[in-house]
Design an enzyme around this catalytic site. Structure first.
Site, short mmCIF file in Angstrom:
data_model
loop_
_atom_site.label_atom_id
_atom_site.label_comp_id
_atom_site.label_asym_id
_atom_site.label_seq_id
_atom_site.Cartn_x
_atom_site.Cartn_y
_atom_site.Cartn_z
N GLU A 186 -59.49 25.57 -12.08
CA GLU A 186 -58.05 25.64 -12.36
C GLU A 186 -57.80 25.44 -13.86
O GLU A 186 -58.17 24.39 -14.41
CB GLU A 186 -57.32 24.58 -11.53
CG GLU A 186 -57.40 24.92 -10.04
CD GLU A 186 -56.77 23.87 -9.14
OE1 GLU A 186 -56.48 22.74 -9.63
OE2 GLU A 186 -56.55 24.16 -7.95
N GLY A 197 -51.11 32.71 -3.01
CA GLY A 197 -50.68 32.47 -1.64
C GLY A 197 -51.86 32.76 -0.75
O GLY A 197 -52.96 32.31 -1.02
N SER A 253 -54.69 33.27 -8.54
CA SER A 253 -55.23 32.88 -7.23
C SER A 253 -55.46 34.11 -6.32
O SER A 253 -56.34 34.92 -6.62
CB SER A 253 -54.31 31.84 -6.61
OG SER A 253 -54.93 31.19 -5.53
N ALA A 254 -54.70 34.28 -5.27
CA ALA A 254 -54.88 35.46 -4.40
C ALA A 254 -54.73 36.75 -5.19
O ALA A 254 -55.43 37.73 -4.93
CB ALA A 254 -53.87 35.43 -3.25
#
Lengths: 235, 235
Positions: free
Chosen positions: A194, A90, A122-123
């Site tokens: 990714e 996020g 991710s975050a």
């Protein structure tokens, strides 16, 4: 003994949430049926409850129960008792801000170092480096610091994407941004494409997934490393 | 009477620095031969001197002399005496941090309000809104605040780019990021595509350039506005 998976993304194009890493997670979290989910990064501004439901659906496939950290009256105690932790992606600024506000940074760091299995996407992966200074996110809230957990000695750039020579867009490429970062910061940066993730077991750090990753060191030309590369001494 | 040009980008694909707006600048800065250049955003980590040289080359074409603000012993006085100001793009965090460090935010705001012609591109445009919270830049330094000059009552998202349906990249689109912004901030955001700029004369704000811009208001579906739109009452 530390035990982490630090992933570039939760989701690959064309597949479901966490699908690409689901088998791996089944083994990684084998010692627990319940995982504490830290939903604070709130992608697309999702509510904490809605985001937790998404995580639960993915973990249903491997028979694990998800409980949002926000559901506990005493989140610090919940972290200390946790047998597994997942910090979803996020906005890194929102995630960090919330963890500082709730005074949970030290407790989170401490349980990770003590060996509670930690999955970050991710975050949630940015959070493991010395700072969120190589986040791709928009600075939508002002956290009290950019300092992150510092579980690993280098920064992550998740969702790393190569410059696209055919693009007519004049915004900075990711590589340019990281070069700018190194004018003000000395820690190395790992550009995780990714599908790539780091597996950490004790002091061993290994690049996993099928792709190469890109290494950015201050004052050195960026270079590629293969999946399987031992990054235990990388900094 | 305020007089500003707030541009999405300094450079369009395939053309030179400021070329697309050069004629406009000749008229905009017609009352002065000398322009103070604020180089602090340092794109690609360029030195202040190297960046100033790039600006000088562009302004050579319209016969204007550029002096870097960093060349003055008393930059606050230099701003007060300036007949024209250009804040170039680069990293918004670095730019804002430097302006706070040098204690120049108030002086800069004050001369802009008094009518010193101001050109901003990219980070220099972000600077004009209430905050840099819709910057696209990497948070490579930690400024004392995200609060910007607030010359206009809405935020700019420079280099605005539409979601690309064919993309397989799972990083957030610009639209998603701005949606996340509106979960924590109420000010409207104008997505300025490369080639678009705002012209401000007194209290009149007009969208210029050939392209449409995208409007993001909290709680409202994003929509397009045409070049020429009067944004004087937009907030």
């Amino acid at each position: 003994m530390k035990k982490l998976l630090i992933a570039s993304t939760s989701t690959l194009h064309g597949s479901g949430y966490l699908d690409y890493i689901s088998e791996k997670l089944s083994v990684f979290f084998k010692s627990t049926d319940t995982i504490i989910f830290i939903a604070y990064a709130r992608p697309s501004g999702l509510t904490l409850a809605a985001y937790t439901e998404i995580a639960q659906k993915a973990f249903d496939k491997i028979g694990k129960k998800i409980i949002g950290l926000h559901e506990f009256k005493n989140p610090e105690k919940a972290l200390k008792n946790a047998k597994g932790i997942f910090v979803g992606g996020g906005n890194s600024f929102v995630l960090l801000n919330e963890l500082y506000k709730l005074n949970l940074m030290q407790a989170l760091k401490s349980v990770i170092i003590s060996g509670t299995p930690y999955l970050g996407t991710s975050a949630g992966s940015n959070l493991c480096g010395p700072s969120i200074g190589t986040s791709n996110d928009m600075p939508i809230v002002y956290p009290p610091s950019f300092e992150a957990l510092g579980i690993i000695p280098f920064n992550i750039n998740p969702h790393y994407i190569d410059p696209q020579p055919e693009s007519k867009h004049m915004g900075e490429t990711r590589a340019t941004r990281i070069k700018e970062f190194h004018h003000y910061n000395s820690q190395s940066v790992l550009g995780l494409r990714e599908g790539s993730f780091l597996e950490i077991t004790g002091d061993e750090i290994t690049l996993k997934g099928t792709l190469k990753a890109r290494v950015f060191k201050q004052g050195v030309l960026a270079y590629e490393i293969n999946s399987g590369t031992d990054l235990s001494n990388f900094k």
